[in-house]
Design an enzyme around this catalytic site. Structure first.
Site, PDB file in Angstrom:
ATOM      1  N   LYS A 178       0.876  -1.180   0.000  1.00 28.31           N
ATOM      2  CA  LYS A 178       0.000   0.000   0.000  1.00 28.31           C
ATOM      3  C   LYS A 178       0.913   1.230   0.000  1.00 28.31           C
ATOM      4  CE  LYS A 178      -1.809   2.887   2.170  1.00 28.31           C
ATOM      5  NZ  LYS A 178      -1.457   4.298   1.862  1.00 28.31           N
ATOM      6  N   GLU A 252       9.028   1.531  11.331  1.00 32.28           N
ATOM      7  CA  GLU A 252      10.142   2.461  11.071  1.00 32.28           C
ATOM      8  C   GLU A 252       9.535   3.845  11.061  1.00 32.28           C
ATOM      9  OE1 GLU A 252      13.159   1.572  10.932  1.00 32.28           O
ATOM     10  OE2 GLU A 252      13.285  -0.454  10.118  1.00 32.28           O
ATOM     11  N   CYS A 286      13.954  10.523   7.234  1.00 34.83           N
ATOM     12  CA  CYS A 286      13.657  10.260   8.650  1.00 34.83           C
ATOM     13  C   CYS A 286      14.855  10.377   9.572  1.00 34.83           C
ATOM     14  CB  CYS A 286      13.060   8.868   8.761  1.00 34.83           C
ATOM     15  SG  CYS A 286      14.075   7.628   7.951  1.00 34.83           S
ATOM     16  N   GLU A 384       9.586  16.386  15.018  1.00 39.44           N
ATOM     17  CA  GLU A 384      10.094  16.174  13.660  1.00 39.44           C
ATOM     18  C   GLU A 384       9.407  17.157  12.711  1.00 39.44           C
ATOM     19  OE1 GLU A 384       8.843  12.644  11.405  1.00 39.44           O
ATOM     20  OE2 GLU A 384      10.964  12.299  11.012  1.00 39.44           O
TER      21      GLU A 384
HETATM   22  P1  NAD Z   1       2.248   8.731   7.298  1.00 37.43           P
HETATM   23  O1  NAD Z   1       2.428   7.979   8.550  1.00 37.43           O
HETATM   24  O2  NAD Z   1       1.198   9.764   7.238  1.00 37.43           O
HETATM   25  O3  NAD Z   1       1.932   7.723   6.104  1.00 37.43           O
HETATM   26  C1  NAD Z   1       2.768   6.641   5.782  1.00 37.43           C
HETATM   27  C2  NAD Z   1       1.954   5.579   5.083  1.00 37.43           C
HETATM   28  O4  NAD Z   1       1.043   5.015   5.992  1.00 37.43           O
HETATM   29  C3  NAD Z   1       1.108   6.086   3.925  1.00 37.43           C
HETATM   30  O5  NAD Z   1       1.041   5.065   2.952  1.00 37.43           O
HETATM   31  C4  NAD Z   1      -0.250   6.303   4.579  1.00 37.43           C
HETATM   32  O6  NAD Z   1      -1.309   6.264   3.655  1.00 37.43           O
HETATM   33  C5  NAD Z   1      -0.295   5.147   5.546  1.00 37.43           C
HETATM   34  N1  NAD Z   1      -1.076   5.351   6.750  1.00 37.43           N
HETATM   35  C6  NAD Z   1      -1.266   6.498   7.447  1.00 37.43           C
HETATM   36  N2  NAD Z   1      -1.996   6.246   8.562  1.00 37.43           N
HETATM   37  C7  NAD Z   1      -2.251   4.912   8.583  1.00 37.43           C
HETATM   38  C8  NAD Z   1      -2.930   4.043   9.486  1.00 37.43           C
HETATM   39  N3  NAD Z   1      -3.500   4.489  10.596  1.00 37.43           N
HETATM   40  N4  NAD Z   1      -2.981   2.726   9.189  1.00 37.43           N
HETATM   41  C9  NAD Z   1      -2.384   2.237   8.083  1.00 37.43           C
HETATM   42  N5  NAD Z   1      -1.745   3.018   7.177  1.00 37.43           N
HETATM   43  C10 NAD Z   1      -1.659   4.343   7.432  1.00 37.43           C
HETATM   44  O7  NAD Z   1       3.687   9.300   6.961  1.00 37.43           O
HETATM   45  P2  NAD Z   1       4.134  10.194   5.716  1.00 37.43           P
HETATM   46  O8  NAD Z   1       3.736  11.597   5.983  1.00 37.43           O
HETATM   47  O9  NAD Z   1       3.708   9.555   4.445  1.00 37.43           O
HETATM   48  O10 NAD Z   1       5.719  10.031   5.807  1.00 37.43           O
HETATM   49  C11 NAD Z   1       6.505  10.828   6.595  1.00 37.43           C
HETATM   50  C12 NAD Z   1       6.877  10.127   7.890  1.00 37.43           C
HETATM   51  O11 NAD Z   1       7.545   8.895   7.640  1.00 37.43           O
HETATM   52  C13 NAD Z   1       7.857  10.923   8.725  1.00 37.43           C
HETATM   53  O12 NAD Z   1       7.431  10.965  10.051  1.00 37.43           O
HETATM   54  C14 NAD Z   1       9.158  10.161   8.604  1.00 37.43           C
HETATM   55  O13 NAD Z   1      10.050  10.324   9.654  1.00 37.43           O
HETATM   56  C15 NAD Z   1       8.689   8.767   8.475  1.00 37.43           C
HETATM   57  N6  NAD Z   1       9.720   7.946   7.856  1.00 37.43           N
HETATM   58  C16 NAD Z   1      10.402   7.029   8.611  1.00 37.43           C
HETATM   59  C17 NAD Z   1      11.421   6.271   8.053  1.00 37.43           C
HETATM   60  C18 NAD Z   1      12.186   5.267   8.867  1.00 37.43           C
HETATM   61  O14 NAD Z   1      12.794   4.395   8.289  1.00 37.43           O
HETATM   62  N7  NAD Z   1      12.156   5.335  10.177  1.00 37.43           N
HETATM   63  C19 NAD Z   1      11.738   6.431   6.718  1.00 37.43           C
HETATM   64  C20 NAD Z   1      11.040   7.372   5.974  1.00 37.43           C
HETATM   65  C21 NAD Z   1      10.015   8.119   6.551  1.00 37.43           C
END
Ligand code: NAD
Length: 482
Positions: A178, A252, A286, A384
């Site tokens: 997804k 992550e 991240c 963040e």
């Molecule tokens: P997000 O959490 O809003 O979304 C990430 C993904 O999860 C998307 O596909 C979204 O549609 C889905 N999603 C959101 N809420 C959900 C839920 N309740 N259940 C299931 N799926 C859900 O994050 P974003 O804004 O897309 O990405 C940015 C974030 O990702 C930042 O906080 C960043 O630090 C983090 N990130 C972490 C890493 C790591 O390896 N630790 C790497 C890259 C990004």
């Protein structure tokens, strides 16, 4: 225009159950660059069913590790054929500077498939151990954990997908992917490459949509494991659901890592390093070291050097190879970053460079911004931001620097800058984090990556990343009935 009219489920391109559409918009010029159907819950059901069925087919479950490794390598071959196009597709969707996209999104997915193909060959699936009590032996088996729900964000969409997909396939699992709505297109391109590579039907399925589709997938009774990369807020919700369902999950999540600049650091080299370690992908990475801890004795010098770096970066079209800083992924993300800049000012931080928008007609750009006089407890030092905003914080001595680095809800990355690498290593051991670099930061695909505290649970990459897709079974064996 990249227009898709179907989803990839069970080895076929099929119409979505509903008539919703995801429009993908360029953050650089705000034009629509593509569209894809929005998956319905019935589509998620079909995808999970297809993945469950594929778990048992001779075409997938019947493969030896050697044969499975061959499938991964053919997939890598396909991805290598259009590396430049795939990199450009990420840049168009999320604004990633193309030089970063080529290095990461272009090369990482096939590279990870090859790495995990080699590990699949080298990892025995059964091991016989003499029992400790001497009464027979035990066969310890590594079995695929089953259907994996892989949920990824938009910031490094293809790379973070490969972090999950490559070890999952190497272990013999099947995957329902997804992607984030902002970067839906590359996930469908990935599916097309999988099809060309001859991945058996149902081994990779792609469902599109936002958080609601993700939530439905996470809780689906046919899913055996969830592998999630994204925000800490979403990770907490997913972790709660998986806890209730007793479902293995890898999270992550976000970070607020520290760069500790020692008093012996070569500032020119440090600042060159910080350009990537603190600002890669327009700050939308991240693990970035966004809190820069500087010794009080050299504080003004460090502030000037970091401000000089940020002020000199080329902000512009992500597809231009000379661009260092592109737009933020969405207007929502720009609003969020600007609200943090306002909070930084309101709490007494001093903007030494940036703080506003560059002079461009279109696109969701903000200037690379550096704050001085920031307290480690300030909002911009705790939360963040996920944009090109850095905070320089002063410390008294090394114990104080370590205490400041560790005084964070997060623990994902970090860096130490020093002319004495051994001293840096000593200090690195004291920082509470999942990974840290001395005089640079670059993920090593052969070593585990992940976070502590609110940055996550579990590890990806390395052999440890493969273990997460196996479940262990012990078969107690005796030659004759006792
Ligand atoms: P997000 O959490 O809003 O979304 C990430 C993904 O999860 C998307 O596909 C979204 O549609 C889905 N999603 C959101 N809420 C959900 C839920 N309740 N259940 C299931 N799926 C859900 O994050 P974003 O804004 O897309 O990405 C940015 C974030 O990702 C930042 O906080 C960043 O630090 C983090 N990130 C972490 C890493 C790591 O390896 N630790 C790497 C890259 C990004």
């Amino acid at each position: 225009m990249h227009a898709y009219d179907s989803l990839y489920i069970g080895g076929e391109w099929t119409r979505a159950g509903g008539d919703g559409v995801i429009d993908v918009v360029s953050p650089a010029d705000e034009e629509t660059i593509g569209a894809a159907p929005l998956a319905s819950t019935a589509d998620v059901d079909r995808a999970v069913t297809a993945a469950r069925r594929a778990l048992r087919t001779p075409e997938w479950a019947g493969l030896t590790p050697e044969q499975r490794a061959g499938v991964l390598e053919r997939f890598a071959d396909e991805l290598e054929k259009n590396q430049a196009d795939r990199a450009a597709l990420t840049s168009k969707q999320n604004g990633m500077p193309i030089a970063v996209a080529i290095a990461a999104e272009g090369t990482a997915p096939p590279g990870l498939l090859r790495y995990y193909a080699a590990l699949a060959r080298a990892t025995p699936l059964e091991e016989r151990r003499p029992r400790l009590d001497g009464a027979g032996e035990t066969v310890v088996r590594r079995e695929p954990v089953g259907v994996v729900a892989a949920i990824v964000p938009w910031n490094f969409p293809q790379t973070l997908t490969a972090f999950k997909l490559a070890p999952a396939l190497a272990a013999g699992c099947t995957v329902v992917l997804k992607p984030a709505p902002e970067t839906t297109l590359d996930a469908l391109e990935l599916a097309a490459a999988a099809e060309r590579a001859g991945l058996p039907a149902g081994v990779l399925n792609v469902v599109t949509g936002g958080a609601d589709v993700g939530e439905y997938l996470v809780a689906h009774p046919g899913v055996n494991k969830v592998a999630f990369t994204g925000s800490t807020a979403a990770g907490r919700k997913i972790g709660e659901v998986c806890g209730r369902l007793v479902r293995p999950v890898t999270l992550e999540l976000g970070g607020k890592s520290a760069a500790i600049v020692l008093d012996d650091a070569d500032l020119t080299a440090t600042v060159q390093g910080l350009a990537t370690c603190s600002l890669l992908n327009t700050g939308q990475t991240c693990y970035l070291s966004t809190r820069i801890l500087a010794p009080r004795s050299r504080y003004d010098e460090v502030v000037a050097a970091v401000a000089g770096l940020a002020g000199a970066l080329t902000v512009g079209d992500p597809l231009d190879p000379d661009t260092h800083v592109g737009p933020l992924v969405s207007s929502r993300q720009r609003d969020r970053v600007e609200s943090y800049i306002a909070a930084g000012k309101a709490e007494g931080g001093a903007v030494v460079t940036g703080g506003g928008r560059p002079d461009r007609d279109k696109g969701w750009f903000v200037q690379p911004t550096v704050f001085a006089n920031v307290d480690n407890d300030a909002t911009i030092a705790r939360e963040e931001i996920f944009g090109p905003v850095l905070a320089v914080i002063s410390y008294d001595d090394l114990d104080h620097a370590v205490a400041l680095a560790n005084a964070s809800d997060y623990g994902l990355g970090g860096t130490i800058w020093t002319s004495d690498a051994e001293k840096g290593l000593d200090l690195a051991r004291r920082v509470e984090t999942g990974s840290i670099g001395v005089n640079f930061f670059d993920l090593d695909a052969g070593a585990p990556f992940g976070g502590v505290k609110s940055s996550g649970i579990g590890r990806e990459l390395g052999p440890e990343g493969l273990s997460a897709y196996f479940q262990l079974k012990s078969i107690y064996l005796r030659g004759t009935s006792a």
